[in-house]
Write an enzyme that holds these catalytic residues in place. Structure first.
Site, PDB file in Angstrom:
ATOM      1  N   GLU A 161      45.597  84.844  24.635  1.00  0.00           N
ATOM      2  CA  GLU A 161      46.831  85.727  24.485  1.00  0.00           C
ATOM      3  C   GLU A 161      47.603  85.127  25.810  1.00  0.00           C
ATOM      4  O   GLU A 161      49.012  85.304  25.873  1.00  0.00           O
ATOM      5  CB  GLU A 161      46.756  87.031  24.609  1.00  0.00           C
ATOM      6  CG  GLU A 161      46.395  87.907  23.200  1.00  0.00           C
ATOM      7  CD  GLU A 161      44.883  87.637  22.739  1.00  0.00           C
ATOM      8  OE1 GLU A 161      44.570  88.039  21.852  1.00  0.00           O
ATOM      9  OE2 GLU A 161      43.985  87.069  23.747  1.00  0.00           O
ATOM     10  N   THR A 164      41.739  89.668  33.512  1.00  0.00           N
ATOM     11  CA  THR A 164      40.560  88.787  34.180  1.00  0.00           C
ATOM     12  C   THR A 164      40.588  87.217  33.601  1.00  0.00           C
ATOM     13  O   THR A 164      40.065  86.686  34.410  1.00  0.00           O
ATOM     14  CB  THR A 164      39.350  89.586  33.869  1.00  0.00           C
ATOM     15  OG1 THR A 164      39.019  89.834  32.560  1.00  0.00           O
ATOM     16  CG2 THR A 164      39.482  90.767  34.273  1.00  0.00           C
ATOM     17  N   ASN A 179      37.426  82.259  25.783  1.00  0.00           N
ATOM     18  CA  ASN A 179      37.550  82.788  24.194  1.00  0.00           C
ATOM     19  C   ASN A 179      36.276  82.322  23.376  1.00  0.00           C
ATOM     20  O   ASN A 179      35.805  83.030  22.666  1.00  0.00           O
ATOM     21  CB  ASN A 179      38.970  82.313  23.614  1.00  0.00           C
ATOM     22  CG  ASN A 179      40.047  82.924  24.087  1.00  0.00           C
ATOM     23  OD1 ASN A 179      40.963  81.917  24.941  1.00  0.00           O
ATOM     24  ND2 ASN A 179      40.395  84.035  23.801  1.00  0.00           N
ATOM     25  N   ASP A 219      69.782  52.537  33.372  1.00  0.00           N
ATOM     26  CA  ASP A 219      70.996  51.838  33.794  1.00  0.00           C
ATOM     27  C   ASP A 219      70.833  50.956  35.167  1.00  0.00           C
ATOM     28  O   ASP A 219      69.982  51.493  35.813  1.00  0.00           O
ATOM     29  CB  ASP A 219      72.149  52.687  33.610  1.00  0.00           C
ATOM     30  CG  ASP A 219      73.506  52.034  33.875  1.00  0.00           C
ATOM     31  OD1 ASP A 219      73.907  50.896  33.336  1.00  0.00           O
ATOM     32  OD2 ASP A 219      74.191  52.535  34.718  1.00  0.00           O
ATOM     33  N   ASP A 228      74.150  57.111  34.336  1.00  0.00           N
ATOM     34  CA  ASP A 228      75.422  57.960  34.960  1.00  0.00           C
ATOM     35  C   ASP A 228      76.567  57.640  34.273  1.00  0.00           C
ATOM     36  O   ASP A 228      77.593  58.498  34.053  1.00  0.00           O
ATOM     37  CB  ASP A 228      75.529  57.739  36.458  1.00  0.00           C
ATOM     38  CG  ASP A 228      76.002  56.247  36.775  1.00  0.00           C
ATOM     39  OD1 ASP A 228      75.715  55.296  35.736  1.00  0.00           O
ATOM     40  OD2 ASP A 228      76.409  55.847  37.620  1.00  0.00           O
ATOM     41  N   VAL A 279      41.061  88.727  18.113  1.00  0.00           N
ATOM     42  CA  VAL A 279      41.528  88.995  19.566  1.00  0.00           C
ATOM     43  C   VAL A 279      40.857  88.058  20.344  1.00  0.00           C
ATOM     44  O   VAL A 279      41.271  87.619  21.365  1.00  0.00           O
ATOM     45  CB  VAL A 279      41.553  90.148  20.026  1.00  0.00           C
ATOM     46  CG1 VAL A 279      41.817  90.444  21.522  1.00  0.00           C
ATOM     47  CG2 VAL A 279      42.546  91.200  19.315  1.00  0.00           C
ATOM     48  N   ALA A 280      39.472  87.707  20.269  1.00  0.00           N
ATOM     49  CA  ALA A 280      38.781  86.989  20.974  1.00  0.00           C
ATOM     50  C   ALA A 280      38.834  85.637  20.815  1.00  0.00           C
ATOM     51  O   ALA A 280      38.778  84.692  21.809  1.00  0.00           O
ATOM     52  CB  ALA A 280      37.071  87.269  20.593  1.00  0.00           C
ATOM     53  N   ASN A 331      41.529  88.542  28.276  1.00  0.00           N
ATOM     54  CA  ASN A 331      42.261  87.480  27.759  1.00  0.00           C
ATOM     55  C   ASN A 331      43.509  87.564  28.596  1.00  0.00           C
ATOM     56  O   ASN A 331      44.263  86.567  29.266  1.00  0.00           O
ATOM     57  CB  ASN A 331      42.529  87.495  26.682  1.00  0.00           C
ATOM     58  CG  ASN A 331      41.338  87.150  25.478  1.00  0.00           C
ATOM     59  OD1 ASN A 331      40.351  86.672  26.067  1.00  0.00           O
ATOM     60  ND2 ASN A 331      41.441  87.285  24.254  1.00  0.00           N
ATOM     61  N   GLU A 387      33.675  84.590  24.446  1.00  0.00           N
ATOM     62  CA  GLU A 387      33.745  85.971  23.633  1.00  0.00           C
ATOM     63  C   GLU A 387      33.675  85.947  22.153  1.00  0.00           C
ATOM     64  O   GLU A 387      32.779  86.813  21.723  1.00  0.00           O
ATOM     65  CB  GLU A 387      35.341  86.486  23.876  1.00  0.00           C
ATOM     66  CG  GLU A 387      35.708  86.734  25.228  1.00  0.00           C
ATOM     67  CD  GLU A 387      37.032  86.630  25.540  1.00  0.00           C
ATOM     68  OE1 GLU A 387      37.956  87.145  24.489  1.00  0.00           O
ATOM     69  OE2 GLU A 387      37.781  86.166  26.567  1.00  0.00           O
TER      70      GLU A 387
END
Length: 822
Positions: A280, A651, A620, A322, A554, A275-276, A648, A623
Site C-alpha cells: 500500500e 512499519t 509483502n 542543440d 533553446d 492486503v498482505a 504495510n 506476510e
C-alpha cells in the site's frame, strides 16, 4: 543620427505605394484573425489532480478499499483511502507548483510593430499585424510576422531560435523559390527573429499560426508525449501484483470451501491476503522519491515540470542536443588573431571600424552586430575602447557594409581609413599583404572559424590598402560542456548534436567538445542544417531503435523534438516560450553540465526506488507466506487485515520513505545505462524478494506455531505481529545496498532511517500497552520477556542478509572480481 545612419534610413525609406489603408487592414484582421500563436493554455488544477489517479497501483488500492468497506471493515477502508489521498496530494502539489513556475517565465515574442498605414508609419500591437502590411524594421526590432523584403540596407538578422544558425544572416531583396531551405531564404524575415543591424521594409506574407513559428508550434501540439520508463515498469509490477492477488484469493477460497469454512470468515481471510499482497505504501514511496529528486535538482539549477521525468533522465541512453546556446555560448567570440605578433594592431583597426556598442564589464554583451561586439570585446581585453577611438579620432565619413561590397570602411580624423570585411573582398584593394596569408586563411577556415580581414589606408578611397591581419571568430563551446560530454560518454550515454548550423562548423565544434574522437564517423552523431521536422524525425528514429531519448534545446525549432522525446529539456534563460512549454525539465542556468548532474540524480532515484520496492515486496511476500502457510496448516489467522495494513503503511512504509532519501551510489555514473527493455525487478530482485520473504515468514510462522502451544490466540497473534514488525524494521538497514554492509554505506548518513526505525519500534511496543489502541487493533499486552524475544527474533533476517553479503563478496574476490554490487 550619424550621416551614415541617415543615409541608410533614406536608402530603406518606404515608398508611398507600400502598406495598407486602415480600412483594408481592419478587413484583413477580420479575415485572418489576430497575429498570435495558439498557446497551450495553463493546465487546470483538476487536470493535475486527475493525473495522480492514472496509476494501476492506485486503482488496485481503491479496489481493496471498496472490498474492505463492503465487508464492514471500516478501519481498513479508511486507512487505504487515506494513503491514496495523501499520495495524490503530494504529487499534485509538486506538479502544480512547477507548472506555475513555468508560467512565470513566459514573455511575449513581439509586443508591438511599426507598419505603414495610409502611407504613414505607425506603431501598433503585434497582434494586429495582417498579411499585406509593410513592416518597418531597424536594429533591435523583433520581427512581428513572416515577411518578404521590399527594400533592405545592410540588413542582418539573428535566426538562431528558429533555424539554429548561430551567425547573423545577411538579408537582401530578390525573390527566392519557396522550396529554398529555411536557413537560406535571404529574401525574407521571420516572426520571432530579431534585427541585428541595418534597416528594411518588408511585406507581411503570413501571420499567426501560418508563420514558420506557427508551423513549429503546431508540431509541438501534435507531437506525442511518451510514458516514462518508470511509469512503464511500475505498470508491469502492478499487473503482476493484480494477477497474484486474484490467484491467491482463488486458492484461499478453494481451500476454505473444501473445509466448509463460513462465508464471512472466508471473505475476511481473502481480504487479509489481498492486503498482505499489495504494498500500500508504494505509490507514496515513488512520489516521495521523485519529490526528493525534484528538490535536489532545484539546487542543481533544474526546474522539474513533470516528476516522472526525474527518473526517466536517469534511464536516458541518448541525449540529442542543440548546438547553439546549449553546447556553445550562443555568442560570437574572437578565437584567433593572425599574425599573433600584431594582434594588438589588428584589433585596434577592427575596433575603429565598428558601429556596435559594447556594454560594461567583460564579455560581448551590448547592442549591434554580434560579430562587431565580439571584435570590441577582444579589443577591450587588450585595452582598446571604441569610445576612446571615437573621442580621439572622430569619424569623418563611412561606407557601411552591404552584401555586394562585403566590407565596411570608416575614415577618421587622423586621415586613416579603417576597413574590415571578407578577405576576398579586401585583397584586390591591398598593395601590401603579409606573407603567409593564404596558409593562415586555410588554417582558420579549417577550424570552421568565420574569417574577417582587417586593413588600413590613407584618404577616403578604398585603394592602396595595407592588410593588417585576419581575425577568426566562432560561437565557442561552453567550458563546462566539454566535461559534461566526457562524463556522459563514461556513463554510457550517447550525445548527438543536432543543429541548423553549417556542416563544417558543426563538425569542428563536435570535435572540440569531444563528441567525435579521432577516426570516428560523424554519421548519426552530428546533424547539420537540421529543420524542426528533421529534428523530430531524428528523435523518433532513436526511439524506434528502443533508446530512451532526452532532447535539449533553446530555440523554437527544438520544441517539437522536445515534446516527442522521453525527456524534453529546455533552457530557462535563453529558451523560447514555446520550447519551455514543451519541456519536462528546464535548466534555469542554461548549463549543459547540469544535465549530467541530473542524469546522476535520476539514476540514484531509480536505484532507490528499486531497492525500496524490493524491500516492500519482500515484506509483502513474508506476510503472504505467513498467512497462506497458516491457512494451509488449518491455523487461525496469525494477523488480522488491520495488522497487515499497519505493517504495510507504518512499519514498512516509513522505513521505505527513508530509504528513498539515500544519495546516489558513488559508482552510479561509471555504470552503463540500464537497457530500455530491462524490467524494474529482474531475476536477481525477484529472487531477493522471495528469499527474504521466506526468511521473514519462517521466523514469524515459527513464532506463531510456538505461541499457540503456550499462549492464548490473542496473545500469540500479538507476539507474532510484534516479531514481524521487528523483522521488517531492522531489515531496512540491510536493504540500503545490495553488496555493501550498513556501516560501509554510511551508518549515520541516512539519519531519517535511524529515526524512523526507533519511532516505529516504539509505536509497536506502545500499541498493546495503550488500552484504546489495543482495543482498536484487537491486541493484548505482552510480558517484558516476550518483548525481548520479539526484538531478538527480529535481528535474525537482517543478520542473515548482511552475512550473505560477506559470503558473496568472498566468492567474488576468489574469482578476481571486486564489484560490490554482487
Amino acid at each position: 543620427m550619424s550621416a551614415a545612419t541617415g543615409a541608410a534610413a533614406a536608402a530603406a525609406a518606404p515608398e508611398p505605394r507600400w502598406g495598407l489603408t486602415q480600412r483594408e487592414a481592419e478587413a484583413r484582421l477580420r479575415q485572418h484573425g489576430p497575429n498570435t500563436l495558439t498557446r497551450e493554455q495553463p493546465r487546470s488544477a483538476w487536470l493535475f489532480l486527475g493525473r495522480q489517479f492514472r496509476s494501476g497501483m492506485v486503482w488496485l488500492l481503491l479496489g481493496a478499499c471498496g472490498v474492505a468497506a463492503l465487508l464492514g471493515e471500516g478501519a481498513d477502508a479508511v486507512a487505504i483511502a487515506t494513503i491514496v489521498v495523501l499520495n495524490a496530494l503530494v504529487g499534485f502539489l509538486q506538479e502544480y507548483r512547477a507548472d506555475r513556475a513555468v508560467l512565470a517565465l513566459r514573455a511575449l515574442t513581439a509586443p508591438s510593430a511599426r507598419v505603414l498605414r495610409d502611407g504613414v508609419s505607425a506603431v501598433i500591437p503585434a497582434s494586429q499585424v495582417v498579411p499585406g502590411d509593410a513592416l518597418v524594421l531597424e536594429a533591435g526590432d523583433v520581427v512581428a510576422a513572416d515577411a518578404r523584403l521590399l527594400s533592405a540596407h545592410a540588413l542582418l538578422t539573428l535566426e538562431a531560435a528558429l533555424t539554429g544558425e548561430s551567425t547573423p544572416v545577411d538579408k537582401q531583396v530578390g525573390a527566392l523559390p519557396d522550396s529554398t531551405p529555411l536557413a537560406e531564404r535571404k529574401d525574407r524575415v521571420f516572426m520571432g527573429t530579431s534585427v541585428a543591424a541595418g534597416t528594411a521594409v518588408a511585406e507581411v506574407t503570413a501571420t499567426g499560426m501560418d508563420t514558420e513559428l506557427g508551423r513549429i508550434a503546431h508540431l509541438v501540439r501534435t507531437a506525442q508525449e511518451p510514458q516514462t520508463p518508470l511509469q512503464q515498469r511500475l505498470e508491469g509490477v502492478t499487473r503482476m501484483l493484480l494477477v497474484l492477488c486474484v490467484a491467491v484469493g482463488a486458492l484461499v477460497a478453494g481451500l476454505g470451501l473444501a473445509r466448509g469454512q463460513a462465508g464471512v470468515d472466508l471473505l475476511l481471510a481473502a481480504v487479509a491476503l489481498a492486503v498482505a499482497a499489495v504494498p500500500e505504501g508504494l505509490p507514496t514511496v515513488v512520489t516521495l522519491a521523485l519529490a526528493v529528486g525534484v528538490q535536489r535538482m532545484v539546487k542543481g539549477h533544474v526546474l522539474v515540470r513533470r516528476m516522472q521525468a526525474v527518473e526517466a533522465l536517469g534511464a536516458a541512453t541518448v541525449i540529442c542536443t542543440d548546438k547553439t546556446g546549449t553546447l556553445t555560448q550562443g555568442i560570437m567570440e574572437v578565437r584567433e588573431v593572425w599574425p599573433p605578433e600584431a594582434a594588438q594592431r589588428v584589433l585596434e583597426v577592427a575596433a575603429a571600424c565598428c558601429d556596435a556598442e559594447l556594454g560594461p564589464g567583460q564579455g560581448a554583451a551590448g547592442a549591434g552586430d554580434p560579430t562587431e561586439l565580439a571584435l570590441l570585446a577582444a579589443a577591450r581585453a587588450r585595452g582598446v575602447e571604441r569610445s576612446d577611438v571615437e573621442r580621439e579620432r572622430p569619424r569623418v565619413s563611412e561606407q557601411p557594409f552591404d552584401s555586394d561590397r562585403r566590407r565596411m570602411s570608416v575614415l577618421r580624423s587622423d586621415g586613416v581609413l579603417y576597413v574590415k570585411g571578407a578577405l576576398e573582398a579586401l585583397l584586390p584593394l591591398c598593395r601590401q599583404v603579409p606573407p603567409g596569408v593564404a596558409e593562415a586563411l586555410a588554417l582558420l577556415a579549417g577550424r570552421a572559424l568565420r574569417v574577417l580581414a582587417v586593413a588600413e589606408g590613407r584618404g577616403p578611397d578604398e585603394r592602396d590598402l595595407t592588410l593588417v591581419g585576419l581575425v577568426g571568430l566562432a560561437d565557442p563551446p561552453r567550458p563546462e560542456a566539454v566535461e559534461a560530454v566526457r562524463a556522459a560518454r563514461e556513463a554510457g550515454v550517447r550525445t548527438v548534436m543536432i543543429t541548423g548550423d553549417h556542416p563544417a562548423t558543426a563538425l569542428a565544434i563536435a570535435k572540440e567538445l569531444g563528441l567525435l574522437r579521432e577516426g570516428e564517423s560523424p554519421e548519426g552523431i552530428v546533424h547539420a542544417r537540421a529543420t524542426a521536422e528533421e529534428k523530430l524525425h531524428i528523435v523518433r528514429g532513436w526511439k524506434a531503435r528502443g533508446e530512451v531519448v532526452a532532447m535539449t534545446g533553446d530555440g523554437v525549432n527544438d520544441a517539437p523534438a522536445l515534446r516527442e522525446a522521453h525527456i524534453g529539456i529546455a533552457m530557462g534563460r535563453t529558451g523560447a516560450e514555446v520550447t519551455r512549454e514543451a519541456s519536462d525539465l528546464i535548466l534555469t542556468d542554461d548549463n549543459f553540465a547540469s544535465i549530467v548532474a541530473a542524469v546522476r540524480e535520476g539514476r540514484g532515484i531509480y536505484e532507490n526506488i528499486r531497492k525500496t520496492l524490493v524491500y516492500l515486496l519482500a515484506g509483502n511476500a513474508g506476510e503472504l507466506v505467513l498467512m497462506l502457510g497458516a491457512s494451509l496448516l488449518g491455523l487461525p489467522l496469525p494477523l488480522l487485515p488491520l495488522h497487515l495494513l499497519w505493517v504495510n503503511l507504518v512499519t514498512d512504509g516509513l522505513p521505505a520513505l527513508a530509504l528513498v532519501m539515500d544519495p546516489a551510489p558513488p559508482d552510479v555514473m561509471r555504470r552503463p545505462p540500464r537497457r530500455p527493455e530491462e524490467p524494474m525487478l529482474g531475476r536477481r530482485e525477484w529472487t531477493a524478494v522471495l528469499a527474504t520473504g521466506l526468511l521473514d515468514a519462517a521466523v514469524s510462522l515459527g513464532t506463531f506455531l510456538w505461541s499457540l502451544q503456550h499462549l492464548p490466540v490473542e496473545e500469540a497473534r500479538t507476539l507474532t505481529f510484534t516479531v514481524l514488525v521487528c523483522c521488517q524494521v531492522l531489515r531496512s538497514f540491510a536493504a540500503r545496498s545490495v553488496g555493501l554492509l550498513h556501516w560501509e554505506v554510511g551508518a549515520f548518513d541516512n539519519r531519517p532511517l535511524l529515526a524512523v526505525a526507533a519511532l516505529t519500534l516504539a509505536l509497536q511496543v506502545a500499541l498493546p500497552e495503550v488500552p484504546a489502541l489495543a482495543a482498536f487493533f484487537s491486541l493484548v499486552p505482552l510480558e517484558a520477556t516476550h518483548l525481548a524475544l520479539a526484538l531478538g527474533l527480529g535481528f535474525i533476517p537482517v543478520s542473515v542478509l548482511e552475512l550473505r553479503k560477506l559470503v558473496l563478496r568472498g566468492m567474488a574476490w576468489s574469482r578476481g572480481r571486486t564489484d560490490a554490487r554482487v
